[in-house]
Design a protein around this motif. Structure first.
Motif, PDB file in Angstrom:
ATOM      1  N   GLU A  22      30.910  -3.956  -9.279  1.00  0.00           N
ATOM      2  CA  GLU A  22      29.507  -4.288  -9.079  1.00  0.00           C
ATOM      3  C   GLU A  22      28.798  -3.196  -8.303  1.00  0.00           C
ATOM      4  N   ALA A  23      29.533  -2.466  -7.481  1.00  0.00           N
ATOM      5  CA  ALA A  23      28.935  -1.412  -6.656  1.00  0.00           C
ATOM      6  C   ALA A  23      28.309  -0.322  -7.517  1.00  0.00           C
ATOM      7  N   PHE A  24      28.796  -0.141  -8.759  1.00  0.00           N
ATOM      8  CA  PHE A  24      28.193   0.865  -9.634  1.00  0.00           C
ATOM      9  C   PHE A  24      26.717   0.555  -9.852  1.00  0.00           C
ATOM     10  N   ASP A  25      26.396  -0.716 -10.122  1.00  0.00           N
ATOM     11  CA  ASP A  25      25.013  -1.102 -10.353  1.00  0.00           C
ATOM     12  C   ASP A  25      24.161  -0.808  -9.116  1.00  0.00           C
ATOM     13  N   GLU A  26      24.669  -1.174  -7.957  1.00  0.00           N
ATOM     14  CA  GLU A  26      23.939  -0.919  -6.708  1.00  0.00           C
ATOM     15  C   GLU A  26      23.791   0.584  -6.460  1.00  0.00           C
ATOM     16  N   PHE A  27      24.843   1.347  -6.749  1.00  0.00           N
ATOM     17  CA  PHE A  27      24.785   2.787  -6.544  1.00  0.00           C
ATOM     18  C   PHE A  27      23.703   3.418  -7.415  1.00  0.00           C
ATOM     19  N   TYR A  28      23.640   3.043  -8.693  1.00  0.00           N
ATOM     20  CA  TYR A  28      22.633   3.628  -9.579  1.00  0.00           C
ATOM     21  C   TYR A  28      21.220   3.236  -9.165  1.00  0.00           C
ATOM     22  N   ARG A  29      21.046   2.043  -8.674  1.00  0.00           N
ATOM     23  CA  ARG A  29      19.737   1.629  -8.164  1.00  0.00           C
ATOM     24  C   ARG A  29      19.348   2.525  -6.985  1.00  0.00           C
ATOM     25  N   PHE A  30      20.295   2.740  -6.066  1.00  0.00           N
ATOM     26  CA  PHE A  30      20.059   3.621  -4.912  1.00  0.00           C
ATOM     27  C   PHE A  30      19.802   5.059  -5.366  1.00  0.00           C
ATOM     28  N   ALA A  31      20.658   5.586  -6.255  1.00  0.00           N
ATOM     29  CA  ALA A  31      20.524   6.974  -6.709  1.00  0.00           C
ATOM     30  C   ALA A  31      19.190   7.184  -7.416  1.00  0.00           C
ATOM     31  N   SER A  32      18.760   6.195  -8.165  1.00  0.00           N
ATOM     32  CA  SER A  32      17.488   6.305  -8.875  1.00  0.00           C
ATOM     33  C   SER A  32      16.319   6.422  -7.901  1.00  0.00           C
ATOM     34  N   ALA A  33      16.392   5.674  -6.811  1.00  0.00           N
ATOM     35  CA  ALA A  33      15.320   5.727  -5.818  1.00  0.00           C
ATOM     36  C   ALA A  33      15.385   7.017  -4.996  1.00  0.00           C
ATOM     37  N   ALA A  34      16.587   7.482  -4.717  1.00  0.00           N
ATOM     38  CA  ALA A  34      16.754   8.632  -3.814  1.00  0.00           C
ATOM     39  C   ALA A  34      16.683   9.984  -4.533  1.00  0.00           C
ATOM     40  N   LEU A  35      17.033  10.022  -5.798  1.00  0.00           N
ATOM     41  CA  LEU A  35      17.175  11.284  -6.516  1.00  0.00           C
ATOM     42  C   LEU A  35      16.137  11.366  -7.636  1.00  0.00           C
ATOM     43  N   ARG A  36      14.980  11.890  -7.298  1.00  0.00           N
ATOM     44  CA  ARG A  36      13.928  12.016  -8.317  1.00  0.00           C
ATOM     45  C   ARG A  36      14.240  13.161  -9.283  1.00  0.00           C
ATOM     46  N   ARG A  37      14.830  14.241  -8.761  1.00  0.00           N
ATOM     47  CA  ARG A  37      15.303  15.371  -9.566  1.00  0.00           C
ATOM     48  C   ARG A  37      16.648  15.761  -8.999  1.00  0.00           C
ATOM     49  N   GLY A  38      17.582  16.097  -9.872  1.00  0.00           N
ATOM     50  CA  GLY A  38      18.882  16.528  -9.384  1.00  0.00           C
ATOM     51  C   GLY A  38      20.004  16.096 -10.296  1.00  0.00           C
ATOM     52  N   MET A  39      21.209  16.217  -9.774  1.00  0.00           N
ATOM     53  CA  MET A  39      22.404  16.013 -10.585  1.00  0.00           C
ATOM     54  C   MET A  39      23.443  15.207  -9.810  1.00  0.00           C
ATOM     55  N   MET A  40      24.154  14.350 -10.536  1.00  0.00           N
ATOM     56  CA  MET A  40      25.326  13.645 -10.012  1.00  0.00           C
ATOM     57  C   MET A  40      26.518  14.069 -10.860  1.00  0.00           C
ATOM     58  N   LEU A  41      27.644  14.322 -10.215  1.00  0.00           N
ATOM     59  CA  LEU A  41      28.894  14.631 -10.914  1.00  0.00           C
ATOM     60  C   LEU A  41      29.906  13.542 -10.579  1.00  0.00           C
ATOM     61  N   HIS A  42      30.534  12.997 -11.598  1.00  0.00           N
ATOM     62  CA  HIS A  42      31.569  11.976 -11.417  1.00  0.00           C
ATOM     63  C   HIS A  42      32.866  12.536 -11.997  1.00  0.00           C
ATOM     64  N   PHE A  43      33.892  12.679 -11.171  1.00  0.00           N
ATOM     65  CA  PHE A  43      35.217  13.142 -11.613  1.00  0.00           C
ATOM     66  C   PHE A  43      36.178  11.977 -11.432  1.00  0.00           C
ATOM     67  N   ASP A  44      36.890  11.597 -12.498  1.00  0.00           N
ATOM     68  CA  ASP A  44      37.848  10.500 -12.332  1.00  0.00           C
ATOM     69  C   ASP A  44      38.711  10.368 -13.578  1.00  0.00           C
ATOM     70  N   TYR A  45      39.783   9.557 -13.440  1.00  0.00           N
ATOM     71  CA  TYR A  45      40.563   9.129 -14.595  1.00  0.00           C
ATOM     72  C   TYR A  45      39.677   8.184 -15.385  1.00  0.00           C
ATOM     73  N   GLY A  46      39.758   8.220 -16.691  1.00  0.00           N
ATOM     74  CA  GLY A  46      39.025   7.259 -17.485  1.00  0.00           C
ATOM     75  C   GLY A  46      38.700   7.782 -18.859  1.00  0.00           C
ATOM     76  N   GLU A  47      37.953   6.989 -19.589  1.00  0.00           N
ATOM     77  CA  GLU A  47      37.586   7.290 -20.970  1.00  0.00           C
ATOM     78  C   GLU A  47      36.313   6.534 -21.298  1.00  0.00           C
ATOM     79  N   GLU A  48      35.816   6.784 -22.510  1.00  0.00           N
ATOM     80  CA  GLU A  48      34.762   5.935 -23.041  1.00  0.00           C
ATOM     81  C   GLU A  48      35.424   4.615 -23.441  1.00  0.00           C
ATOM     82  N   ARG A  49      34.635   3.547 -23.473  1.00  0.00           N
ATOM     83  CA  ARG A  49      35.188   2.205 -23.686  1.00  0.00           C
ATOM     84  C   ARG A  49      36.101   2.116 -24.903  1.00  0.00           C
ATOM     85  N   ASP A  50      35.709   2.700 -26.028  1.00  0.00           N
ATOM     86  CA  ASP A  50      36.513   2.559 -27.249  1.00  0.00           C
ATOM     87  C   ASP A  50      37.840   3.309 -27.179  1.00  0.00           C
ATOM     88  N   LYS A  51      38.037   4.152 -26.182  1.00  0.00           N
ATOM     89  CA  LYS A  51      39.296   4.891 -26.038  1.00  0.00           C
ATOM     90  C   LYS A  51      40.173   4.325 -24.917  1.00  0.00           C
TER      91      LYS A  51
END
Length: 167
Positions: A22-51
């Motif tokens: 659930e924290a992802f939703d809250e994080f994006y709400r925060f990032a949207s308000a705080a970051l009008r221009r810029g970049m976020m990088l996410h590094f992690d294990y994972g895949e797209e849903r179908d994979k």
């Protein structure tokens, strides 16, 4: 508001174990308000849903080996979950971020790791202590079959940022 069940989980087999944060939703709400221009990088294990593994995203690591049973080797193994990057891309779209998902190897090569490694070892004797270990560590990042096969990089940018990426 958090959607339950998560979008796309209607076809998940009974007994599957998934990551849902659930924290992802809250994080994006925060990032949207705080970051009008810029970049976020996410590094992690994972895949797209179908994979992702249809039985669930829970993973374990014991002595550098991948597993899926959190009840074996109690206290001796790492327990984690593969990130559903499709979820993060959808959240990015919802909050007006442009997204690009890459494998870690591609991300590093696009950013010049091979040229930087060549400069790092330029003029050094071939096998001084430590250099072989350094070269092997870099090799694991850029050669297929290494650690980079398991990592993804999600680049998300807001309009107006230099070098806007496309999905």
């Amino acid at each position: 508001p958090v959607q339950w069940p998560p979008e796309g989980t209607e076809e998940i087999p009974e007994g599957a174990i998934l990551e849902w944060r659930e924290a992802f939703d809250e994080f994006y709400r925060f990032a949207s308000a705080a970051l009008r221009r810029g970049m976020m990088l996410h590094f992690d294990y994972g895949e797209e849903r179908d994979k992702l593994n249809p039985q669930g995203t829970l993973r374990t690591f014991f002595r550098h080996r991948l597993g899926d049973d959190p009840l074996t080797h109690l206290g001796e193994q790492d327990i984690t979950a593969s990130v559903d990057f499709s979820h993060l891309v959808r959240l990015g779209q919802q909050y007006h971020f442009q997204s690009r998902l890459l494998g870690q190897r591609q991300y590093l090569i696009e950013r010049g790791i091979l040229q930087k490694v060549a400069l790092r070892f330029e003029g050094t004797p071939p096998d001084p202590p430590g250099v072989i270990q350094e070269k092997l560590a870099v090799k694991d990042l850029v050669i297929p079959g290494g650690i980079s096969d398991h990592f993804k990089v999600l680049i998300q940018e807001r309009a107006g940022a230099a070098g806007l990426v496309e999905h």
